[in-house]
Design an enzyme around this catalytic site. Structure first.
Site, PDB file in Angstrom:
ATOM      1  N   LYS A 192      45.814  59.050  43.139  1.00 17.41           N
ATOM      2  CA  LYS A 192      46.937  58.804  44.061  1.00 17.41           C
ATOM      3  C   LYS A 192      47.810  57.750  43.385  1.00 17.41           C
ATOM      4  CE  LYS A 192      48.552  56.354  46.879  1.00 17.41           C
ATOM      5  NZ  LYS A 192      49.869  55.702  46.654  1.00 17.41           N
ATOM      6  N   SER A 217      47.290  45.055  45.244  1.00 17.95           N
ATOM      7  CA  SER A 217      47.301  43.740  45.889  1.00 17.95           C
ATOM      8  C   SER A 217      45.935  43.396  46.477  1.00 17.95           C
ATOM      9  CB  SER A 217      48.349  43.737  46.995  1.00 17.95           C
ATOM     10  OG  SER A 217      47.985  44.677  47.984  1.00 17.95           O
ATOM     11  N   GLU A 258      40.853  45.665  41.174  1.00 15.62           N
ATOM     12  CA  GLU A 258      41.563  44.835  40.199  1.00 15.62           C
ATOM     13  C   GLU A 258      42.832  44.345  40.878  1.00 15.62           C
ATOM     14  OE1 GLU A 258      42.723  42.661  37.602  1.00 15.62           O
ATOM     15  OE2 GLU A 258      40.764  43.622  37.362  1.00 15.62           O
ATOM     16  N   CYS A 316      50.068  41.609  36.849  1.00 18.95           N
ATOM     17  CA  CYS A 316      49.007  40.798  37.474  1.00 18.95           C
ATOM     18  C   CYS A 316      48.605  39.660  36.565  1.00 18.95           C
ATOM     19  CB  CYS A 316      47.817  41.655  37.875  1.00 18.95           C
ATOM     20  SG  CYS A 316      47.272  42.758  36.596  1.00 18.95           S
ATOM     21  N   GLU A 360      50.630  34.469  44.751  1.00 11.31           N
ATOM     22  CA  GLU A 360      51.262  35.376  43.803  1.00 11.31           C
ATOM     23  C   GLU A 360      52.630  35.828  44.329  1.00 11.31           C
ATOM     24  OE1 GLU A 360      49.423  39.299  43.180  1.00 11.31           O
ATOM     25  OE2 GLU A 360      49.638  38.911  41.032  1.00 11.31           O
TER      26      GLU A 360
END
Ligand code: ADP
Length: 496
Positions: A176, A230, A251, A285, A386
């Site tokens: 996906k 996220s 991750e 990231c 973040e």
């Protein structure tokens, strides 16, 4: 303006979503440029894709691993031929500059060649049995049907990190892709098919997270989920997947610190900081989002860094002169804007940028000025959370030990960097920085595919991609062969 319509890819056929709905894939540098309409899939589409993957698993798992690997080898070679075309298409759908999208395709090529070699390894272990005339070994088995959920910032590299190891190990996949960048996944899967991958082994279900991602996570026939995205969504996925005892590899985010000591090569540190903070428009990231400066060089570094950040050329990534592309979508612009407000409320000093770019030539896209905050303290939200945009915070410190403590004071633990010429401090930092990745005299970005990739604390749940991916995509089986021709009872018959 007319644009192509794409379908899901199920059992080797292109099929529209059962509900008939679509999502538009827009060029973030110019929203009037529509890349295509992609299916907005739902649970019924996921069901079909999982059924196809389940059927294909029956035969794919029996294909010898070196043969499976040959398909990946051909995929790598074909991607080399298609690199420029796919890089251009990726810049159009994702925005990052051509040099970087070429790098993204290159990463998939590297991954293909690396994982192809694994087809002739996939090592297990043999070990002595405690009983006479008995043989013991452990072999790696595929997990089964695996679900892969990917983000938009590395539209081909991240799908390749998941697909290739899953495939070489004998799994079948439903992927996906991120709703903002599905085309690059289509390009990757097209190349796999052109390389001889049988139908049903990889299936694509396009759509948004709740519509298409959630049913994949919840599907009883899916044995594992590999997710990059996220922390909020990762946490949700882990909780949902627990209901069916799926393995989950997560991750997620980072707030990556670069530490610059007084003895550092300042020119080198400046080059690294600029690339780490503003490469991929800060949407990695591993992006350098905190720069920790020792007091002796802080003023000079800040001045020179800001001067260079101001000069960065922002624009359409297809223009070879551009250094910083757009942000992916309006939502990311809103996030960057919100964090600028938060930082200013907290007393941070805005020294560069700080706003969305809306005048010509930026009006049709989602651009944000490279932004630098100085005078940051470790407690501020801008130093801990973040942003995932071109926003970087500069913090000053006195001692090396203080820098390590600040670097470690956050919830994330993905990447870190130290600039110094002092070998003792370099090794101390390699040991003490709480992160899955530490760079010495290089910025926080730039992972290579054959090393472990992943983080500690709230960045991940302990799995690694790259070196480590096969641990996730295989399951161990212990095999005992007794050739004594009599019943031998473990722990009992060899007790004396
Ligand atoms: P990003 O901020 O990088 O977009 P997200 O975590 O929002 O990260 O998205 C990463 C991937 O996870 C995307 O493919 C997205 O569609 C998917 N996703 C989002 N929400 C869910 C969900 N509830 N269940 C499964 N997948 C989801």
């Amino acid at each position: 303006m007319s644009h192509p319509t794409y379908h899901n890819f199920i059992a080797g056929e292109w099929v529209p979503a059962a509900g008939g709905k679509t999502l538009l894939n827009l060029n973030p540098a110019d929203h009037s440029d529509v890349i295509g309409a992609f299916p907005a899939s739902g649970a019924a589409d996921v069901d079909s894709a999982v059924a196809a993957a389940k059927k294909a698993f029956a035969t794919w798992r029996l294909v010898p691993a070196p043969k499976r690997a040959e398909i990946l080898l051909r995929t790598g070679a074909l991607l080399q031929e298609r690199k420029e075309k796919y890089a251009r298409e990726m810049t159009r759908e994702m925005g990052k500059v051509l040099a970087e999208t070429r790098g993204d395709v290159q990463e998939a090529i590297d991954e293909a060649f690396y994982v192809a070699g694994e087809g002739r390894r996939l090592y297990g272990v043999t070990t002595p049995s405690e009983l006479q005339n008995k043989f013991a070994m452990s072999v790696r088995m595929p997990v089964g049907v695996v679900g892969l959920i990917t983000p938009w910032n590395f539209p081909m590299a991240i799908p390749s990190w998941k697909l290739f190891p899953a495939l070489v190990a004998g799994n079948t996949c439903v992927i996906k892709p991120a709703e903002d960048t599905p085309l690059s996944t289509y390009n990757l899967v097209e190349t796999l098919m052109d390389s001889g991958l049988p139908p049903g082994v990889v299936n694509i279900v396009s759509g948004d997270g709740p519509g298409a991602g959630a049913p994949l996570v919840e599907h009883a026939q899916v044995r594992a989920i590999s997710f990059t995205g996220s922390s909020e969504v990762g946490s949700l996925i882990a909780q949902r997947a627990a209901a069916t005892f799926k393995q989950v590899s997560l991750e997620m985010g980072g707030k990556n610190a670069m530490i610059v000591l007084d003895d550092a090569n300042l020119d080198l540190a400046l080059d690294g900081a600029l690339w780490g903070a503003f490469g991929t428009t800060g949407q990695r990231c591993t992006a350098t989002s905190r720069i920790l400066l020792q007091r002796g060089i802080a003023a000079e570094f800040t001045e020179r860094f800001v001067a260079r950040a101001r000069k960065l050329r922002v624009g359409n990534g297809l223009d070879e002169n551009v250094e910083v592309g757009p942000q992916i979508n309006r939502q990311q612009i809103e996030t960057s804007t919100r964090y600028v407000e938060i930082a200013q409320r907290e007393g941070a000093k805005l020294v560069c940028g700080g706003r969305a770019l809306t005048d010509e030539p930026y009006a049709k896209g989602t651009f944000f000025a490279p932004t630098v905050f100085a005078g940051i303290t470790p407690q501020m939200r801008i130093a801990r959370e973040e942003v995932f945009g071109p926003v970087v915070s500069l913090l000053a410190f006195d001692t090396f030990e203080e820098a390590i403590a600040i670097a470690n004071s956050i919830d994330y633990g993905l990447s870190t960097a130290l600039y110094t010429r002092d070998v003792n401090r370099a090794f101390t930092a390699m040991r003490d920085l709480e992160a899955g990745i530490t760079y010495i005299n290089a910025p926080t970005i730039g992972a290579e595919v054959h090393l472990p990739f992943g983080g500690v604390k709230q960045t991940g749940n302990g799995h690694r991609e790259g070196l480590g991916a096969l641990e996730f995509f295989t399951t161990w089986k212990a095999v005992y062969v007794d050739y004594s021709d009599k019943l031998q009872r473990a722990q009992i018959d060899n007790a004396e």
